[in-house]
Design an enzyme around this catalytic site. Structure first.
Site, PDB file in Angstrom:
ATOM      1  N   ASP A  25       0.739  -1.433  -0.006  1.00  0.00           N
ATOM      2  CA  ASP A  25      -0.021  -0.014   0.129  1.00  0.00           C
ATOM      3  C   ASP A  25       0.781   1.389   0.138  1.00  0.00           C
ATOM      4  O   ASP A  25       0.578   2.399   0.830  1.00  0.00           O
ATOM      5  CB  ASP A  25      -0.973   0.011   1.171  1.00  0.00           C
ATOM      6  CG  ASP A  25      -1.907  -1.031   1.221  1.00  0.00           C
ATOM      7  OD1 ASP A  25      -1.872  -1.901   0.270  1.00  0.00           O
ATOM      8  OD2 ASP A  25      -2.680  -1.297   2.044  1.00  0.00           O
ATOM      9  N   LYS A 130      -6.496  -4.896  -3.068  1.00  0.00           N
ATOM     10  CA  LYS A 130      -7.244  -5.444  -2.055  1.00  0.00           C
ATOM     11  C   LYS A 130      -8.217  -4.436  -1.354  1.00  0.00           C
ATOM     12  O   LYS A 130      -7.971  -3.499  -1.132  1.00  0.00           O
ATOM     13  CB  LYS A 130      -6.162  -5.965  -1.056  1.00  0.00           C
ATOM     14  CG  LYS A 130      -5.301  -4.847  -0.188  1.00  0.00           C
ATOM     15  CD  LYS A 130      -4.386  -5.510   0.584  1.00  0.00           C
ATOM     16  CE  LYS A 130      -3.378  -4.379   1.118  1.00  0.00           C
ATOM     17  NZ  LYS A 130      -4.407  -3.358   2.148  1.00  0.00           N
ATOM     18  N   CYS A 163      -2.062  -2.678   7.993  1.00  0.00           N
ATOM     19  CA  CYS A 163      -2.024  -3.525   6.628  1.00  0.00           C
ATOM     20  C   CYS A 163      -0.808  -4.362   6.594  1.00  0.00           C
ATOM     21  O   CYS A 163      -0.796  -5.484   6.101  1.00  0.00           O
ATOM     22  CB  CYS A 163      -2.181  -2.629   5.223  1.00  0.00           C
ATOM     23  SG  CYS A 163      -3.701  -1.949   5.316  1.00  0.00           S
TER      24      CYS A 163
HETATM   25  C1  C5J Z   1      -2.991   0.679   5.731  1.00  0.00           C
HETATM   26  C2  C5J Z   1      -4.668   1.927   6.628  1.00  0.00           C
HETATM   27  N1  C5J Z   1      -2.514   0.512   4.354  1.00  0.00           N
HETATM   28  N2  C5J Z   1      -3.695   2.375   7.753  1.00  0.00           N
HETATM   29  N3  C5J Z   1      -4.165   1.207   5.561  1.00  0.00           N
HETATM   30  O1  C5J Z   1      -2.518   0.342   6.744  1.00  0.00           O
HETATM   31  O2  C5J Z   1      -5.910   2.093   6.687  1.00  0.00           O
END
Ligand code: C5J
Length: 224
Positions: A25, A130, A163
């Site tokens: 991400d 995802k 994540c």
């Molecule tokens: C991820 C989030 N990628 N913190 N998303 O950690 O909402």
């Protein structure tokens, strides 16, 4: 050829043929000044700090012929893959699907959903979209890894405690040896980052291992 990776709580052997790098991400909305993350009052420089280590690990992984997987958190424009419990949370103006500074928040295809240019996927690398926090949930990541007989995951990205952690927990339960690349992970909350990494390696490696980007690069280049 297998190499020894210096890690906590103990060194482990990694074989490039059965190891994948999973970059979680690293999206513009989370990382860039002017993005959604910053609009919530977060200091995005904390996340930017992970970019150089990830870039260096990406280069080493590509050089060693590892399977490289990038993930993006986000939803279909009609939100049909977003459960109500996820849509209801937060201020209405900051909810998934609302207009944000870089397009609709966490919606596939919007500018903010894209991966930061410094870490752009190369042709042939896997990109997993995802809808959840973990990279295994409702994706074909498991099938992609099984097709390559992957046994070890080097995991980096953001955020450490959300994540990255969820993906490592999912991977651990599925039998993968999961290694968090510590300085290649980051959080808006430094204490969550520190404790998140400590949780992985605690109790003899309850979820996996933690290694530095330098140790990963040394192992992949056969100099460790
Ligand atoms: C991820 C989030 N990628 N913190 N998303 O950690 O909402």
């Amino acid at each position: 050829m297998p190499h020894i990776l210096a890690a906590e709580p103990a060194p482990l052997t990694i074989d490039p043929a059965t190891t994948a790098l999973v970059v979680i991400d690293m999206q513009r909305d989370f990382l860039e000044p002017g993005g959604f993350g910053e609009s919530l009052g977060n200091d995005v420089s904390l996340l930017q700090a992970a970019v150089p280590p990830i870039r260096a690990v990406l280069t080493a992984a590509r050089g060693a012929g590892l399977l490289v997987v990038h993930t993006r958190e986000g939803h279909k424009p009609d939100l049909s893959d977003a459960p109500p419990a996820k849509l209801e949370r937060g201020e209405p103006s900051a909810r998934i699907g609302a207009p944000g500074p870089m397009g609709r928040i966490l919606i596939r295809g919007e500018p903010g959903h894209g991966i930061v240019p410094a870490l752009a996927p190369m042709r042939g690398e896997v990109v997993i979209d995802k809808p959840g926090k973990g990279a295994f949930y409702a994706t074909d990541l498991g099938a992609v890894l099984a097709a390559r007989r992957i046994a070890t995951l080097l995991v980096c990205g953001v955020t450490t405690e959300v994540c990255v952690h969820t993906t490592i927990r999912e991977g651990n339960d599925r039998g993968y040896r999961c290694v968090a690349v510590g300085d290649g992970c980051a959080s808006y909350f430094p204490e969550f980052h520190r404790v998140g990494l400590a949780m992985i390696a605690a109790q003899g490696g309850i979820f996996g291992w933690v290694a530095s980007s330098a140790a990963v690069i040394a192992a992949l280049s056969g100099t460790s």
